[in-house]
Scaffold this active site. Structure first.
Site, short mmCIF file in Angstrom:
data_model
loop_
_atom_site.label_atom_id
_atom_site.label_comp_id
_atom_site.label_asym_id
_atom_site.label_seq_id
_atom_site.Cartn_x
_atom_site.Cartn_y
_atom_site.Cartn_z
N CYS A 58 -14.74 -9.56 37.87
CA CYS A 58 -14.96 -9.30 36.45
C CYS A 58 -13.67 -9.58 35.68
CB CYS A 58 -15.40 -7.86 36.24
SG CYS A 58 -15.62 -7.40 34.49
N CYS A 66 -21.48 -7.02 34.71
CA CYS A 66 -20.61 -6.22 35.58
C CYS A 66 -21.15 -4.80 35.66
CB CYS A 66 -19.17 -6.22 35.05
SG CYS A 66 -18.05 -5.13 35.99
N ASP A 94 -33.06 -6.37 44.43
CA ASP A 94 -32.92 -7.76 43.96
C ASP A 94 -33.40 -8.67 45.08
OD1 ASP A 94 -31.85 -9.86 42.12
OD2 ASP A 94 -30.54 -10.25 43.85
N ASP A 141 -25.49 -10.38 44.67
CA ASP A 141 -26.79 -9.74 44.88
C ASP A 141 -26.70 -8.22 44.79
OD1 ASP A 141 -27.92 -12.25 45.25
OD2 ASP A 141 -27.51 -12.24 47.40
N GLU A 180 -36.61 -6.39 39.60
CA GLU A 180 -36.40 -7.34 38.51
C GLU A 180 -37.67 -8.14 38.29
OE1 GLU A 180 -33.14 -10.75 37.17
OE2 GLU A 180 -33.32 -10.13 39.27
N CYS A 192 -18.16 -2.13 34.33
CA CYS A 192 -17.76 -1.93 32.93
C CYS A 192 -18.77 -2.47 31.93
CB CYS A 192 -16.40 -2.59 32.69
SG CYS A 192 -16.44 -4.41 32.74
#
Length: 331
Positions: free
Chosen positions: A285, A266, A129, A295, A213, A269
């Site tokens: 979360c 997240c 990232d 990051d 990304e 999960c």
């Protein structure tokens, strides 16, 4: 024919100071530029000013290479070169380009045909990232600091540019001031290039698959608040270097869909936040209570989704952005 006539004209006598091979190559480059323009592959060719970057290309019949020494046509002594890296033993030299940047530094680039040996395979995979404050964060939690060469030299650059604007045109003082500005720009570029090359080489050498990304860099620089910092970080150059080095050394490079919400998802999960402002660097979360560094969480999600996409691409399912449940199964 025209080239011979130009050499005989008093105002163009300087053309005789260099090899005719070089002049013919310049005409070929001009012909290619106009061909690309008329076929709508490029813009109209621009005049090459003597004040800006200069370059000249030598074919193999216009220079000699013996014992690591290069002698150009119409020169009696070999060039005094500091080599950045040795030529491969099996390299076949195609041509040579001598260039001079605006800070009056000379460079020799040799185009060779050789076989790049792939690196040994490894099981490691990484998601990356990129950012402005921290240049890059990996899915392993490693943070690469942004050298910010332009920001650090910005004050000095403004002073030099202000001095340059006050000098009389065509004066010697203006030439000296222009040289100082060019030299500082060269130092900024060198610092940035060195940091990016070291980072991308390290990533390629340590990982078999690299996931990043997808970013619309051209659109991001239109944000006047962040344009300077984004340009200074050179996101596009990071992706370009990772892509060509991966192709060289037998690695896998995969770019995700630019709309994938890597920061808001997240990694524990799969819960997706509705909003996550840029000012929020850490968050908890609400579904599972996991604490995330913004990051690092994004890098982990990029890796997980990248691995999923790699599997589906190899199985012929196509390259698509998975849903939240599919991403959770890929973990």
């Amino acid at each position: 024919m025209k080239l011979t006539q130009w050499k005989q004209e008093p105002e163009k006598a300087f053309l005789s100071e260099v090899s005719s091979v070089v002049l013919q190559q310049s005409l070929l480059n001009l012909d290619t530029a106009f061909t690309n323009f008329f076929e709508k592959r490029a813009k109209y060719p621009k005049f090459k000013s003597r004040r800006h970057r200069q370059s000249v290309r030598y074919a193999t019949n216009a220079f000699t290479f013996r014992g690591g020494r290069i002698t150009l046509a119409k020169q009696s002594e070999p060039l005094d070169i500091v080599w950045s890296q040795p030529l491969p033993d099996d390299a076949k030299i195609i041509n040579l380009t001598v260039s001079r940047d605006t800070s009056e530094r000379y460079f020799v680039s040799i185009l060779v045909e050789t076989e790049v040996k792939p690196l040994e395979k490894t099981k490691a995979e990484v998601g990356i990232d990129v950012g402005v404050k921290t240049l890059a964060v990996t899915s392993e939690g490693e943070k690469i600091e942004n050298p910010r060469p332009l920001v650090k030299c910005e004050k000095r650059l403004r002073i030099l540019q202000r001095r340059l604007s006050r000098k009389a045109r065509e004066s010697n003082n203006r030439k000296k001031a222009r040289f100082k500005v060019a030299r500082l720009h060269a130092r900024i570029s060198d610092t940035r290039r060195d940091a990016l090359q070291k980072f991308t080489t390290k990533i390629i050498s340590e990982n078999q698959a690299i996931f990043v990304e997808g970013l619309n860099v051209a659109g991001m620089v239109k944000n006047h608040n962040l344009a300077r910092h984004i340009a200074d970080a050179a996101f596009g150059e990071i992706f370009r270097e990772l892509e060509y080095k991966a192709a060289w050394y037998g690695r896998t490079y995969l770019e995700l869909d630019r709309f994938f919400p890597s920061s808001k998802l997240c990694s524990s999960c799969g819960h997706l936040l509705e909003e996550l402002p840029l000012s929020v660097r850490e968050w908890d979360c609400p579904a599972c209570g996991a604490h995330h560094d913004r990051d690092i969480n994004a890098a982990i999600n990029i890796k997980l989704v990248g691995k999923y996409l790699l599997r589906t691409t190899r199985s012929g399912a196509g390259k698509v952005t998975p849903t939240r449940n599919e991403r959770r199964r890929s973990a």
